[in-house]
Write a protein that holds these residues in place. Structure first.
Motif, short mmCIF file in Angstrom:
data_model
loop_
_atom_site.label_atom_id
_atom_site.label_comp_id
_atom_site.label_asym_id
_atom_site.label_seq_id
_atom_site.Cartn_x
_atom_site.Cartn_y
_atom_site.Cartn_z
N SER A 99 -61.97 -8.50 -51.11
CA SER A 99 -60.92 -7.46 -51.62
C SER A 99 -61.94 -6.15 -51.90
O SER A 99 -62.81 -6.50 -52.64
CB SER A 99 -60.13 -7.98 -52.60
OG SER A 99 -59.53 -9.11 -52.41
N THR A 105 -61.50 0.20 -61.67
CA THR A 105 -61.00 -0.95 -62.15
C THR A 105 -61.43 -1.14 -63.30
O THR A 105 -62.51 -1.35 -63.65
CB THR A 105 -61.16 -2.04 -61.05
OG1 THR A 105 -60.80 -1.71 -59.78
CG2 THR A 105 -60.43 -3.33 -61.67
N LYS A 197 -51.68 -18.88 -55.99
CA LYS A 197 -51.73 -17.89 -57.04
C LYS A 197 -52.66 -18.65 -58.02
O LYS A 197 -52.74 -19.62 -58.23
CB LYS A 197 -50.22 -17.78 -57.73
CG LYS A 197 -50.14 -16.50 -58.21
CD LYS A 197 -48.72 -16.26 -58.88
CE LYS A 197 -48.33 -14.83 -59.23
NZ LYS A 197 -47.03 -14.61 -59.50
N GLU A 210 -51.20 -15.73 -63.11
CA GLU A 210 -51.51 -14.64 -63.11
C GLU A 210 -50.24 -13.56 -62.54
O GLU A 210 -49.05 -13.91 -62.38
CB GLU A 210 -52.47 -14.22 -62.12
CG GLU A 210 -52.26 -14.58 -60.55
CD GLU A 210 -53.25 -14.21 -59.47
OE1 GLU A 210 -54.09 -13.39 -59.66
OE2 GLU A 210 -52.98 -14.69 -58.52
N ASP A 211 -50.39 -12.22 -63.01
CA ASP A 211 -49.00 -11.29 -62.64
C ASP A 211 -49.14 -10.96 -61.09
O ASP A 211 -50.20 -11.38 -60.42
CB ASP A 211 -49.24 -10.13 -63.22
CG ASP A 211 -49.20 -10.36 -64.98
OD1 ASP A 211 -48.67 -11.20 -65.45
OD2 ASP A 211 -50.05 -9.50 -65.56
N GLY A 212 -47.90 -10.52 -60.68
CA GLY A 212 -47.82 -10.10 -59.39
C GLY A 212 -47.37 -11.13 -58.41
O GLY A 212 -46.94 -12.19 -58.66
N GLU A 213 -47.46 -10.59 -57.04
CA GLU A 213 -46.82 -11.57 -55.98
C GLU A 213 -47.88 -12.75 -55.76
O GLU A 213 -49.00 -12.61 -55.99
CB GLU A 213 -46.64 -10.72 -54.77
CG GLU A 213 -45.63 -9.68 -54.97
CD GLU A 213 -44.23 -10.12 -55.25
OE1 GLU A 213 -43.80 -11.06 -54.78
OE2 GLU A 213 -43.53 -9.38 -56.05
N ASN A 214 -47.33 -13.88 -54.95
CA ASN A 214 -48.25 -14.73 -54.44
C ASN A 214 -49.03 -14.06 -53.42
O ASN A 214 -49.10 -13.11 -52.90
CB ASN A 214 -47.27 -15.66 -53.65
CG ASN A 214 -46.44 -16.74 -54.67
OD1 ASN A 214 -46.64 -16.54 -55.87
ND2 ASN A 214 -45.33 -17.28 -54.24
N ARG A 215 -50.23 -14.80 -53.52
CA ARG A 215 -51.35 -14.40 -52.40
C ARG A 215 -51.25 -15.18 -51.20
O ARG A 215 -50.39 -16.27 -51.30
CB ARG A 215 -52.79 -14.56 -53.21
CG ARG A 215 -53.11 -13.86 -54.43
CD ARG A 215 -54.41 -14.33 -55.11
NE ARG A 215 -54.47 -13.73 -56.33
CZ ARG A 215 -55.48 -12.81 -56.32
NH1 ARG A 215 -56.19 -12.15 -55.40
NH2 ARG A 215 -55.56 -12.18 -57.70
N ARG A 235 -55.26 -11.35 -61.74
CA ARG A 235 -54.20 -10.42 -62.35
C ARG A 235 -53.78 -10.79 -63.56
O ARG A 235 -52.62 -11.12 -63.95
CB ARG A 235 -53.23 -10.18 -61.19
CG ARG A 235 -53.60 -9.59 -59.80
CD ARG A 235 -52.46 -9.19 -59.06
NE ARG A 235 -51.60 -10.61 -58.72
CZ ARG A 235 -51.43 -11.06 -57.61
NH1 ARG A 235 -52.63 -10.73 -56.47
NH2 ARG A 235 -50.86 -11.92 -57.19
#
Length: 885
Positions: A99, A105, A197, A210-215, A235
């Motif tokens: 990534s 960041t 996740k 963690e926050d956010g969408e699934n990986r 995240r």
């Protein structure tokens, strides 16, 4: 062996991606030889490399990515922590999925030295042995602020990942470096793609996802292959860590054993106190050698004769020779008993002592392994600096332009000068001897602070002395015909003229800003973090012609000048003489000089032509006036007369608006329509046209410099701040400086610590300002507004800043969301009625508006007494704990 490196990156039209590294297969450290990545789909780019068994790298392969934009500019991803140990992998094919790590960041801040070495130390498990053939995938993720009693876990759709069952989550372990987590898994029997996740585990309990969408992972195992998933940062909230620190110049420290001034070896006592009080950071002013004149004027810490050498002022003599030092007991007590620093007396005593013991210690010290290592690491600046000091003293001036010989630095000549058979050898070796001991003592102090859980934050001055070793050694890096300073502000109505030469940035860029990189590397010997003094100078610097004394006659460089055609386009009749020369008529003269106007006409002005006067040639510039006029009030009036212009014309003929043009008598004598049109162009010049230009300037310099250091970087972004500055600092994850009484938003009297960004330092005052108590007494109307509006207190404000008020202001800053809250020691002591200094005015360190200010403030109590102030120390610790710092 086949290695495929795949990067998740969403490009814009015209961008191209490349793979870089030190290995010859990755370009050998040269970005122009980087390996191009090829577009796979909307999500991934990749490159493949093939190694024979003999070519397979035997040491870990470090790599990073760059993006080349359509305009030719380059952006690098950040971190430098990607490693592939191909020798440890018993496979024929490796796929690494990465990534992009953006420079800005927030989490990158926690991989800087202060956090890795001191503030976020946690137990780490080394990765041992090779992955077994049954291991198909390695997952790596970073969570730098995760508490030591927690770990990262992995859940997902695959059976090995628990099928989303929190109780069956896979636990990762800390590895490689603090904040990195890893796990090796066999996913050979799983169905791909896999969704997954990261989460957090504490003991045997699942805490959160963690926050956010699934990986998503689409890379199934390949025969005799291994997939490495570098997922960047988990995240998770990244703004949890907040700390507090104390700011004080080293020269201001007072201990029972110091010698009339604070010394590097007083810092351990300060670190002990800071640790006891719960503080995590000590911030100091620059400690570079400023010995130009051998007078008290050298007390100014921002005019170093070397950007690398340390100041002999801070040397502890007892450590050099305890027996000889005992004879100085009476002198030490006398100097240490003074309320303020006697700079000249301290320097004379210290240098006399070191010269006395040097002959006996020279041979042993210079032959020692520690000294030889020090010299080898620092020879690039140490040898020229030592030679400069010898020649400065030999010829009685630091101005190398006045030396009868060696005006131009020549490395071969200096080598001969320092040779053992040279008459100058002893003197040059003496200066190296002093620097070695300063280096050793500051390193010792820094190590002690670390052992106490405290980090050191240094200060890197924006300029250097125009008659110093750096300018002598590398004159092409500096513009010696200009003077650096700052434009007018509420603290200095006529601007500031620091007298430093400005930087020749185009020349510095040619060698990749090598001088700056070496300067940062030198700081890293001693400091975990540093403050860039006047970071705005990396965007543009306030440049003052050498014939000017006041900062008001400066202009920004670089800047897009005003074209003559722009006046015509706005209907302004351009008159070069009228706009660029001092406007002097009888009314203006009476306005500035009052009843002395007639004598001014006779002595300083030519006969009028068309009702306007001009200055006689011998008084045409502020420098001319400074040399010839002794009457202070008359001199100031002539300075005002000379600066009564609308535009400043450079030697190249470029035109720049004089700042505060609309406040000049010259402007007030224009007709209303011309005033309005000039104002419009003035606003365009200062607040519109330059912004993108200055953004590009900063992005040529700061990213390159940030990448060469692991220190935490804070920028002093005060003054006339261009609109692009906050965005650039955010983009680079540089901490800003937020001061309550210097709001950055327009039409505000105060900023609010509660609104400060996370990546910032909040403070109620700095060394260039009055303390909280001093400020409270400066403007009663402003104090009253602050008392009611910012403190929420009813009624009339007390005449003095009582301890409870001081404490409330400190508490406001501690409760701020900012990462760091740093206080001058005086402001912390101001919370205690029994410890605060009786004389508020004696707490001031510097007054920027006063040229040649004597920097001599000292603590009014010793560090030993401070350490025993149990009630005060407990109250500070309670405040810190209550605020979560």
């Amino acid at each position: 062996m086949k290695l495929t490196i795949r990067l998740r990156y969403y490009t814009r039209f015209g961008q191209a991606l490349f793979l870089c590294g030190e290995h010859k297969a990755l370009g050998g450290g040269q970005q122009e030889n980087a390996v191009p990545l090829h577009y796979v789909n909307h999500e991934f780019w990749e490159a493949s490399l093939n190694f024979t068994d003999t070519e397979r790298p035997k040491t870990p392969l470090n790599y990073y990515f760059i993006v080349r934009n359509p305009d030719g500019s380059i952006a690098e991803d950040f971190g430098g922590d990607r490693k592939l140990d191909l020798a440890r992998l018993i496979t024929n094919e490796v796929v690494a999925i990465d990534s992009w790590n953006d420079l800005g960041t927030v989490e990158n801040v926690f991989f800087t030295e202060p956090f890795g070495k001191v503030l976020l130390q946690a137990s780490q498990e080394p990765v041992r042995g090779r992955p077994t053939p049954s291991v198909t995938h390695t997952f790596n993720v970073k969570a730098p602020v995760l508490p030591a009693n927690q770990t990262i876990c992995l859940l997902g759709s695959a059976g090995v990942l628990g099928g989303w069952n929190q109780a069956a989550a896979v636990l990762l372990r800390r590895s490689r470096e603090n904040g990195c987590f890893t796990v090796q898994l066999d996913l050979g029997l799983e169905k791909f793609p896999i969704t997954y996740k990261y989460g957090v585990y504490e003991g045997d309990t699942f805490v959160r996802y963690e926050d956010g969408e699934n990986r998503t992972l689409a890379e199934a195992p390949v025969s005799n292959g291994h997939v490495i998933v570098n997922d960047g940062f988990a995240r998770l909230p990244s703004t949890l860590w907040r700390g507090a620190g104390v700011a004080i110049p080293v020269f201001s420290l007072r201990s029972e054993k110091s010698f009339g001034v604070g010394e590097f070896l007083d810092l351990p006592l300060l670190a002990d106190w800071a640790s006891r009080a719960g503080l995590k950071l000590i911030q100091i002013l620059p400690v570079n050698d400023t010995s130009a004149s051998h007078t008290w004027r050298d007390s100014y810490p921002y005019a170093a004769i070397s950007a690398f050498a340390l100041h002999p002022l801070y040397l502890n003599l007892e450590r050099l020779d305890g027996a000889e030092f005992a004879a100085l007991s009476g002198q030490r007590q006398k100097l240490n008993g003074l309320e303020t620093v006697d700079y000249e007396a301290v320097m004379n005593a210290k240098l006399t002592f070191v010269r006395k013991i040097f002959p006996a210690q020279r041979k042993k010290t210079l032959a020692g392994e520690d000294y030889r290592k020090f010299y080898a690491q620092n020879e690039h600046w140490l040898s020229p600096y030592a030679a400069f000091c010898f020649l400065r003293d030999k010829f009685g001036t630091p101005d190398f332009n006045q030396w009868p010989d060696h005006r131009v630095y020549d490395a071969k000549e200096m080598s001969a000068l320092a040779a053992n058979d040279s008459k100058a050898a002893d003197e040059i070796a003496f200066h190296c001897f002093v620097q070695f001991h300063l280096h050793s003592q500051l390193r010792e102090a820094a190590a002690y602070a670390h052992s106490s859980g405290v980090i050191l934050k240094g200060d890197i001055a924006i300029g250097v002395h125009r008659h110093g070793a750096d300018v002598w050694q590398q004159p092409s890096l500096f513009n010696t015909d200009m003077q650096a300073g700052a434009p007018p502000d509420p603290f200095a109505a006529k601007g500031q003229n620091w007298g430093f030469p400005t930087y020749n940035w185009p020349r510095m860029k040619e060698d990749g800003f090598d001088w700056w990189k070496r300067r940062f590397a030198q700081m890293s010997y001693y400091f975990d973090a540093f403050r860039i003094d006047h970071i705005l100078g990396f965007f543009r610097i306030w440049s003052i012609p050498s014939n000017a004394v006041e900062g008001i006659l400066g202009y920004f460089v670089p800047a897009i000048p005003v074209q003559v055609s722009e006046f015509a386009a706005r209907g302004i009749a351009f008159n070069r003489e009228r706009f660029t020369r001092p406007f002097i008529n009888g009314t203006v003269l009476h306005e500035i000089f009052g009843e002395r106007d007639e004598s001014v006409k006779r002595e300083f002005l030519n006969s009028p032509a068309g009702g306007l006067y001009s200055l006689k040639p011998e008084y045409a510039t502020q420098r001319d006036v400074e040399k010839r006029v002794t009457d202070a009030k008359l001199k100031e009036g002539l300075f005002d007369l000379i600066s009564n212009v609308l535009l400043i014309e450079t030697p190249q003929g470029d035109l720049h608006f004089r700042l505060a043009m609309n406040q000049t008598p010259s402007f007030r004598r224009l007709d209303y329509e011309t005033q309005a049109r000039l104002k419009d162009l003035y606003v365009n010049y200062f607040f519109r046209r330059q912004d993108d230009f200055w953004r590009r300037e900063a992005l040529q310099k700061l990213p390159a410099l940030k990448r060469v250091t692991k220190m935490l970087i804070c920028g002093e972004d005060l003054g006339m701040v261009p609109a692009c500055v906050p965005d650039v600092m955010k983009q680079l994850a540089l901490l800003s400086l937020e001061i309550q009484r210097m709001p950055k938003a327009l039409n505000m009297d105060f900023s609010r610590p509660a609104n400060a960004p996370y990546l910032s330092v909040v403070t109620p005052s700095t060394h260039d300002m009055s303390t909280i108590r001093g400020w409270w007494q400066e403007d009663k109307n402003l104090t009253q507004k602050f008392f009611n509006q910012e403190l929420g207190e009813p009624g009339a404000a007390p005449a003095e800043c009582e301890p409870w008020i001081n404490q409330k202001i400190v508490r406001q800053h501690l409760e701020s969301p900012a990462m760091l809250s740093i206080f001058q020691l005086q402001d912390l002591l101001g919370t205690d009625g029994g410890l605060r200094r009786p004389d508020t005015n004696a707490e001031r360190i510097n007054v920027p508006a006063i040229v040649n200010y004597y920097w001599r403030y000292r603590m009014h109590m010793t560090l030993e007494v401070l350490a025993r102030a149990e009630g005060f120390n407990r109250s500070i610790k309670d405040l810190l704990q209550a605020s979560g710092r």
